[in-house]
Design an enzyme around this catalytic site. Structure first.
Site, PDB file in Angstrom:
ATOM      1  N   ALA A  86     -51.730  10.359 -10.345  1.00  0.00           N
ATOM      2  CA  ALA A  86     -53.151  10.072 -10.467  1.00  0.00           C
ATOM      3  C   ALA A  86     -53.436   9.475 -11.835  1.00  0.00           C
ATOM      4  O   ALA A  86     -52.671   9.668 -12.780  1.00  0.00           O
ATOM      5  CB  ALA A  86     -53.969  11.357 -10.301  1.00  0.00           C
ATOM      6  N   GLU A  87     -54.533   8.762 -11.912  1.00  0.00           N
ATOM      7  CA  GLU A  87     -55.179   8.540 -13.202  1.00  0.00           C
ATOM      8  C   GLU A  87     -56.020   9.782 -13.405  1.00  0.00           C
ATOM      9  O   GLU A  87     -56.820  10.139 -12.533  1.00  0.00           O
ATOM     10  CB  GLU A  87     -56.048   7.280 -13.164  1.00  0.00           C
ATOM     11  CG  GLU A  87     -55.259   5.986 -13.136  1.00  0.00           C
ATOM     12  CD  GLU A  87     -54.520   5.709 -14.437  1.00  0.00           C
ATOM     13  OE1 GLU A  87     -54.905   6.277 -15.484  1.00  0.00           O
ATOM     14  OE2 GLU A  87     -53.541   4.948 -14.413  1.00  0.00           O
ATOM     15  N   THR A 128     -58.561  18.575  -7.917  1.00  0.00           N
ATOM     16  CA  THR A 128     -59.114  19.226  -9.109  1.00  0.00           C
ATOM     17  C   THR A 128     -60.424  19.932  -8.775  1.00  0.00           C
ATOM     18  O   THR A 128     -61.165  19.488  -7.890  1.00  0.00           O
ATOM     19  CB  THR A 128     -59.372  18.166 -10.205  1.00  0.00           C
ATOM     20  OG1 THR A 128     -60.180  18.743 -11.221  1.00  0.00           O
ATOM     21  CG2 THR A 128     -60.104  16.951  -9.660  1.00  0.00           C
ATOM     22  N   ASP A 129     -60.735  20.976  -9.535  1.00  0.00           N
ATOM     23  CA  ASP A 129     -62.029  21.651  -9.332  1.00  0.00           C
ATOM     24  C   ASP A 129     -63.199  20.768  -9.777  1.00  0.00           C
ATOM     25  O   ASP A 129     -64.351  21.055  -9.478  1.00  0.00           O
ATOM     26  CB  ASP A 129     -62.060  22.995 -10.076  1.00  0.00           C
ATOM     27  CG  ASP A 129     -62.039  22.845 -11.589  1.00  0.00           C
ATOM     28  OD1 ASP A 129     -61.648  21.764 -12.086  1.00  0.00           O
ATOM     29  OD2 ASP A 129     -62.403  23.821 -12.279  1.00  0.00           O
ATOM     30  N   TYR A 153     -63.698   9.643 -12.494  1.00  0.00           N
ATOM     31  CA  TYR A 153     -62.459  10.383 -12.199  1.00  0.00           C
ATOM     32  C   TYR A 153     -62.669  11.348 -11.038  1.00  0.00           C
ATOM     33  O   TYR A 153     -61.957  11.300 -10.030  1.00  0.00           O
ATOM     34  CB  TYR A 153     -61.971  11.150 -13.432  1.00  0.00           C
ATOM     35  CG  TYR A 153     -60.960  12.237 -13.115  1.00  0.00           C
ATOM     36  CD1 TYR A 153     -59.705  11.913 -12.602  1.00  0.00           C
ATOM     37  CD2 TYR A 153     -61.258  13.590 -13.313  1.00  0.00           C
ATOM     38  CE1 TYR A 153     -58.772  12.902 -12.286  1.00  0.00           C
ATOM     39  CE2 TYR A 153     -60.337  14.580 -13.003  1.00  0.00           C
ATOM     40  CZ  TYR A 153     -59.104  14.235 -12.502  1.00  0.00           C
ATOM     41  OH  TYR A 153     -58.178  15.211 -12.182  1.00  0.00           O
ATOM     42  N   ALA A 155     -65.070  11.541  -8.898  1.00  0.00           N
ATOM     43  CA  ALA A 155     -65.491  10.870  -7.660  1.00  0.00           C
ATOM     44  C   ALA A 155     -64.272  10.285  -6.942  1.00  0.00           C
ATOM     45  O   ALA A 155     -64.170  10.344  -5.712  1.00  0.00           O
ATOM     46  CB  ALA A 155     -66.507   9.775  -7.966  1.00  0.00           C
ATOM     47  N   LYS A 157     -61.198  11.448  -7.145  1.00  0.00           N
ATOM     48  CA  LYS A 157     -60.417  12.565  -6.593  1.00  0.00           C
ATOM     49  C   LYS A 157     -61.119  13.112  -5.335  1.00  0.00           C
ATOM     50  O   LYS A 157     -60.460  13.418  -4.334  1.00  0.00           O
ATOM     51  CB  LYS A 157     -60.249  13.685  -7.626  1.00  0.00           C
ATOM     52  CG  LYS A 157     -59.384  13.325  -8.824  1.00  0.00           C
ATOM     53  CD  LYS A 157     -57.943  13.010  -8.486  1.00  0.00           C
ATOM     54  CE  LYS A 157     -57.139  14.228  -8.103  1.00  0.00           C
ATOM     55  NZ  LYS A 157     -55.682  13.890  -7.947  1.00  0.00           N
TER      56      LYS A 157
HETATM   57  N1  LIG Z   1     -54.113  18.416 -16.082  1.00  0.00           N
HETATM   58  C1  LIG Z   1     -55.021  19.223 -15.541  1.00  0.00           C
HETATM   59  O1  LIG Z   1     -55.541  20.131 -16.195  1.00  0.00           O
HETATM   60  C2  LIG Z   1     -55.409  19.035 -14.088  1.00  0.00           C
HETATM   61  C3  LIG Z   1     -56.403  19.880 -13.563  1.00  0.00           C
HETATM   62  C4  LIG Z   1     -56.732  19.767 -12.216  1.00  0.00           C
HETATM   63  C5  LIG Z   1     -56.097  18.829 -11.434  1.00  0.00           C
HETATM   64  N2  LIG Z   1     -55.172  17.992 -11.964  1.00  0.00           N
HETATM   65  C6  LIG Z   1     -54.525  17.016 -11.057  1.00  0.00           C
HETATM   66  O2  LIG Z   1     -53.130  17.264 -11.090  1.00  0.00           O
HETATM   67  C7  LIG Z   1     -52.413  16.037 -10.939  1.00  0.00           C
HETATM   68  C8  LIG Z   1     -51.443  15.878 -12.088  1.00  0.00           C
HETATM   69  O3  LIG Z   1     -52.170  15.890 -13.312  1.00  0.00           O
HETATM   70  P1  LIG Z   1     -51.473  15.697 -14.725  1.00  0.00           P
HETATM   71  O4  LIG Z   1     -52.333  16.330 -15.748  1.00  0.00           O
HETATM   72  O5  LIG Z   1     -50.044  16.068 -14.609  1.00  0.00           O
HETATM   73  O6  LIG Z   1     -51.611  14.111 -14.868  1.00  0.00           O
HETATM   74  P2  LIG Z   1     -50.866  13.137 -15.894  1.00  0.00           P
HETATM   75  O7  LIG Z   1     -51.872  12.083 -16.225  1.00  0.00           O
HETATM   76  O8  LIG Z   1     -50.186  13.898 -17.000  1.00  0.00           O
HETATM   77  O9  LIG Z   1     -49.692  12.508 -14.991  1.00  0.00           O
HETATM   78  C9  LIG Z   1     -49.919  11.582 -13.971  1.00  0.00           C
HETATM   79  C10 LIG Z   1     -48.590  10.996 -13.551  1.00  0.00           C
HETATM   80  O10 LIG Z   1     -48.828  10.086 -12.476  1.00  0.00           O
HETATM   81  C11 LIG Z   1     -48.147   8.858 -12.734  1.00  0.00           C
HETATM   82  N3  LIG Z   1     -48.905   7.775 -12.070  1.00  0.00           N
HETATM   83  C12 LIG Z   1     -50.133   7.313 -12.393  1.00  0.00           C
HETATM   84  N4  LIG Z   1     -50.488   6.321 -11.542  1.00  0.00           N
HETATM   85  C13 LIG Z   1     -49.457   6.176 -10.662  1.00  0.00           C
HETATM   86  C14 LIG Z   1     -49.224   5.328  -9.547  1.00  0.00           C
HETATM   87  N5  LIG Z   1     -50.137   4.412  -9.161  1.00  0.00           N
HETATM   88  N6  LIG Z   1     -48.078   5.461  -8.848  1.00  0.00           N
HETATM   89  C15 LIG Z   1     -47.124   6.378  -9.239  1.00  0.00           C
HETATM   90  N7  LIG Z   1     -47.295   7.202 -10.291  1.00  0.00           N
HETATM   91  C16 LIG Z   1     -48.443   7.102 -10.998  1.00  0.00           C
HETATM   92  C17 LIG Z   1     -48.144   8.716 -14.255  1.00  0.00           C
HETATM   93  O11 LIG Z   1     -47.122   7.835 -14.714  1.00  0.00           O
HETATM   94  C18 LIG Z   1     -47.898  10.180 -14.671  1.00  0.00           C
HETATM   95  O12 LIG Z   1     -46.512  10.468 -14.687  1.00  0.00           O
HETATM   96  C19 LIG Z   1     -53.469  14.925 -10.884  1.00  0.00           C
HETATM   97  O13 LIG Z   1     -53.672  14.573  -9.537  1.00  0.00           O
HETATM   98  C20 LIG Z   1     -54.707  15.564 -11.474  1.00  0.00           C
HETATM   99  O14 LIG Z   1     -55.871  15.002 -10.915  1.00  0.00           O
HETATM  100  C21 LIG Z   1     -54.808  18.084 -13.279  1.00  0.00           C
END
Ligand SMILES: NC(=O)c1ccc[n+]([C@@H]2O[C@H](COP(=O)([O-])OP(=O)(O)OC[C@H]3O[C@@H](n4cnc5c(N)ncnc54)[C@H](O)[C@@H]3O)[C@@H](O)[C@H]2O)c1
Length: 190
Positions: A86-87, A128-129, A153, A155, A157
């Site tokens: 994700a972004e 995500t929450d 972001y 929206a 998700k």
């Molecule tokens: N970090 C948090 O606290 C948190 C909280 C709730 C939910 N999330 C969700 O958990 C998931 C992981 O979060 P994170 O913090 O590890 O994110 P992060 O930004 O650290 O990592 C995202 C990863 O996805 C890869 N990526 C991005 N676009 C891509 C694409 N088009 N194709 C393939 N790979 C791609 C990036 O290179 C990176 O390795 C996400 O979906 C995020 O929405 C994260």
């Protein structure tokens, strides 16, 4: 068991891969990651040293790629897809929402469709929450709280969650959506 993990070079995905390979001897993982600013193969240096080419495989690619993703899913008999890619940074989504729509919405759709066609028996979509909006000083969200995303972001998700829901209801696909709150820990992007 064979897993396709997307976004496994990011913060949570890399912790997940490390944990799963250590905890389950019978597991192989393919990690599909675009290596954006947030993804770094060094986050999995130890895993690469121990398991690369055996229980761990890395594919540098985009979840939006409409040739690569179906090809990958056709080549390996995956037991599950786990979509961490994700972004994920709210402030970046305010300065430029487009990559968020592309990866989070279009990319998730591409994965869902390819997994459906390949008959993958489990699809776990990491959300995500933040899809529930903003809490005041008190209160809590539950799974029944209406969606009220407040940033591009969240929206994006929430949109991907609705696509996952639609695949569950329309095609009977075994989709699970998780909505954790903020995580903190090793290799989190500063
Ligand atoms: N970090 C948090 O606290 C948190 C909280 C709730 C939910 N999330 C969700 O958990 C998931 C992981 O979060 P994170 O913090 O590890 O994110 P992060 O930004 O650290 O990592 C995202 C990863 O996805 C890869 N990526 C991005 N676009 C891509 C694409 N088009 N194709 C393939 N790979 C791609 C990036 O290179 C990176 O390795 C996400 O979906 C995020 O929405 C994260």
């Amino acid at each position: 068991m064979h897993l396709l993990v997307t976004g496994g070079c990011g913060f949570i995905g890399s912790n997940f891969i490390q944990h799963m390979l250590a905890a389950h001897d019978d597991l192989t993982i393919v990690n599909l990651d675009k290596l954006t600013y947030a993804g770094n193969r060094r986050n999995l240096a130890e895993v690469e040293e121990r398991h690369l080419g055996r229980r761990y495989h890395f594919v540098h690619g985009d979840i939006c790629d409409q040739e690569l993703v179906p090809d990958l899913l056709a080549r390996f008999p995956f037991d599950a897809v786990l979509n961490f890619a994700a972004e994920s940074h709210v402030d970046r989504s305010i300065s430029d929402p487009f990559p968020f729509i592309t990866t989070n919405v279009v990319g998730t759709q591409n994965l869902l469709e390819a997994a459906r066609r390949a008959g993958v028996p489990r699809f776990v979509h990491i959300s995500t929450d933040e899809v529930y909006g903003t809490l005041g000083p008190t209160g809590q969200f539950t799974e029944d709280t209406p969606l009220a995303p407040n940033s591009p972001y969240s929206a994006s998700k929430a949109s991907s969650d609705l696509l996952a829901r639609a695949y569950f209801h329309t095609y009977g696909m075994p989709v699970i959506v998780t909505r954790c709150s903020n995580n903190y820990g090793p290799v989190q992007f500063p």
